[in-house]
Design an enzyme around this catalytic site. Structure first.
Site, short mmCIF file in Angstrom:
data_model
loop_
_atom_site.label_atom_id
_atom_site.label_comp_id
_atom_site.label_asym_id
_atom_site.label_seq_id
_atom_site.Cartn_x
_atom_site.Cartn_y
_atom_site.Cartn_z
N TYR A 198 0.81 -1.22 0.00
CA TYR A 198 0.00 0.00 0.00
C TYR A 198 0.85 1.27 0.00
CZ TYR A 198 -4.60 -2.12 0.99
OH TYR A 198 -5.78 -2.79 0.93
N ASP B 272 -5.80 -7.19 4.41
CA ASP B 272 -7.01 -6.61 3.82
C ASP B 272 -7.89 -7.73 3.27
OD1 ASP B 272 -8.74 -4.61 2.71
OD2 ASP B 272 -7.82 -5.02 0.74
N ASP C 128 -11.64 -9.62 4.98
CA ASP C 128 -12.96 -9.74 4.33
C ASP C 128 -13.46 -11.18 4.38
OD1 ASP C 128 -12.85 -7.00 3.61
OD2 ASP C 128 -13.87 -7.41 1.70
N ASP D 195 -2.27 -18.01 0.27
CA ASP D 195 -3.31 -18.71 -0.49
C ASP D 195 -3.89 -19.85 0.35
OD1 ASP D 195 -0.82 -19.96 -0.65
OD2 ASP D 195 -1.02 -20.54 -2.76
N LYS E 177 3.94 -15.02 1.93
CA LYS E 177 4.06 -15.74 0.65
C LYS E 177 5.56 -15.98 0.43
CE LYS E 177 2.32 -17.42 -3.19
NZ LYS E 177 1.42 -18.59 -3.24
#
Ligand code: IPM
Ligand code: MG
Length: 362
Positions: free
Chosen positions: A146, A251, A255, A227, A195
């Site tokens: 970001y 982020d 969700d 993942d 990752k």
């Protein structure tokens, strides 16, 4: 106690849900003998309209002078709005990123708990849910993809655009500590999500988290690739206690956490700096489609206010009173549209807020 609270209602349903939380805080103040001063400032689209800037200096100044900040939501419709055409740094969302960075709010806590009363709103199978879901996503909030260098350049394949994911050792260390401390106060399990099989920044992340882990022998640390973590949240969410991860991964995973606890409308958040200062906002967005219809679920913002009482104002008893009231209202059958089963009566924002206030008592 006396506290100064900056309120940034923001856009669309933002003003509706912050108004609900302010009423709840007023009720708490009355019941427990505190004085909360609320001061309002624009943010997001509203601030662009009023001041030509999604996060004006005057809004930041108000926040800096406050004990805590309550924020609704910023942003316009997903596509086709006039704000889409603005350059990136003037988009409403840029205002949110700016306040996070300017106030040093590096630790974003997003507790995701499936209330037993909302079992029916959870999309996962009964065997998967078992005795419930209760986790916290600790998201690094002022670094990573970001905030890394970004831009456009000409290439032989035409114009190209890039964003950069950078994490420094000290950035990872401080968020890892929040993760370990949070886990220590709960079930003692920390899952670091990265990752590291692909990204160099994740390899550093993992090495630093492992080093910090030596200071927390009482916490069980494990690592997951992002993942797989997304898949595990859907397949076996009960394995998670605290998840610590970078800005972008957090982020996305938060969700998913919202989805599995029945609705993102139930998910509160605290964004903390060093010390007690913090910004409190629901994880959901500004929901232009339901704005002004008394249809928004105010509970994520009300639960964010409870987090404020606990973290920034040092009022744990009052925080519990608010959280207990929310649970009682859910038990009483309070359901906004996002958490109602087909056929169940749907409550509006107003009715839900009144019910929470009635449960706290005067
Ligand atoms: C969130 C939101 C924000 C983010 C947007 C609105 C910039 O999705 O708080 O999760 O990506 O951080
Ligand atoms: Mg998000």
């Amino acid at each position: 106690m006396n506290a100064k609270i900056a309120v940034l209602p923001g856009d669309y349903i933002g003003p509706e849900v912050t108004a609900a939380a302010v009423e709840v805080l007023d009720c708490v103040a009355h019941r427990y003998g505190h004085t909360f001063h609320f001061e309002y400032a624009p943010a997001g689209c509203t601030a662009i309209e009023e001041k030509g800037d999604p996060m004006p200096e005057s809004t930041l100044a108000l926040c800096r002078a406050a004990d805590a900040v309550l924020l609704g939501a910023v942003g316009g419709p997903v596509s086709g709005s006039k704000w889409d055409e603005l350059p990136g740094h003037l988009r409403p969302e840029a205002g949110l990123l700016r306040i996070r960075a300017e106030l040093g709010l590096f630790a974003n806590l997003r507790p995701a708990r499936l209330y037993p009363q909302l079992r029916e709103a959870c999309p996962l199978h009964e065997q998967v849910v078992g005795d419930g879901i209760d986790m916290i996503v600790v998201r690094e909030l002022v670094g990573g993809l970001y905030f890394g260098p970004r831009g456009r350049k000409q290439t032989s394949g035409g114009e190209a655009a890039y964003d950069t994911m950078i994490y420094s050792q000290s950035e990872v260390e401080r968020i890892a500590r929040v993760g370990f401390e949070t886990a220590r106060g709960r079930r003692g399990i920390l899952t670091s999500v990265d990752k590291a099989n692909v990204l160099e920044s994740s390899r550093l992340w993992r090495a630093v988290v492992e080093r910090v882990a030596r200071e927390y022998p009482d916490v069980t640390l494990n690592h997951l690739y992002v993942d797989n973590a997304a898949m595990q949240m859907a397949l076996n969410p009960r394995q998670f206690d605290v998840i610590v991860t970078g800005n972008l991964f957090g982020d996305i995973l938060s969700d998913i956490a919202g989805a599995i606890i029945g609705s993102i409308g139930m998910l509160p958040s605290a964004s903390l700096s060093e010390g007690t200062f913090g910004l409190y906002e629901p994880v959901h967005g500004s929901a232009p489609d339901i704005a002004g219809k008394d249809a928004a679920n105010p509970l994520a913002t009300i639960l964010s206010a409870a987090m404020m009482l606990r973290h920034s104002l040092g009022l744990p008893e009052e925080a519990l009173a608010v959280e207990g009231a929310v649970e009682a209202v859910l038990r009483d059958g309070g359901r906004t549209g996002d958490i109602a089963r087909p056929g169940e009566a749907v409550w509006g924002t107003r009715r839900m807020t009144d019910a929470v206030i009635a449960r706290i008592g005067k």
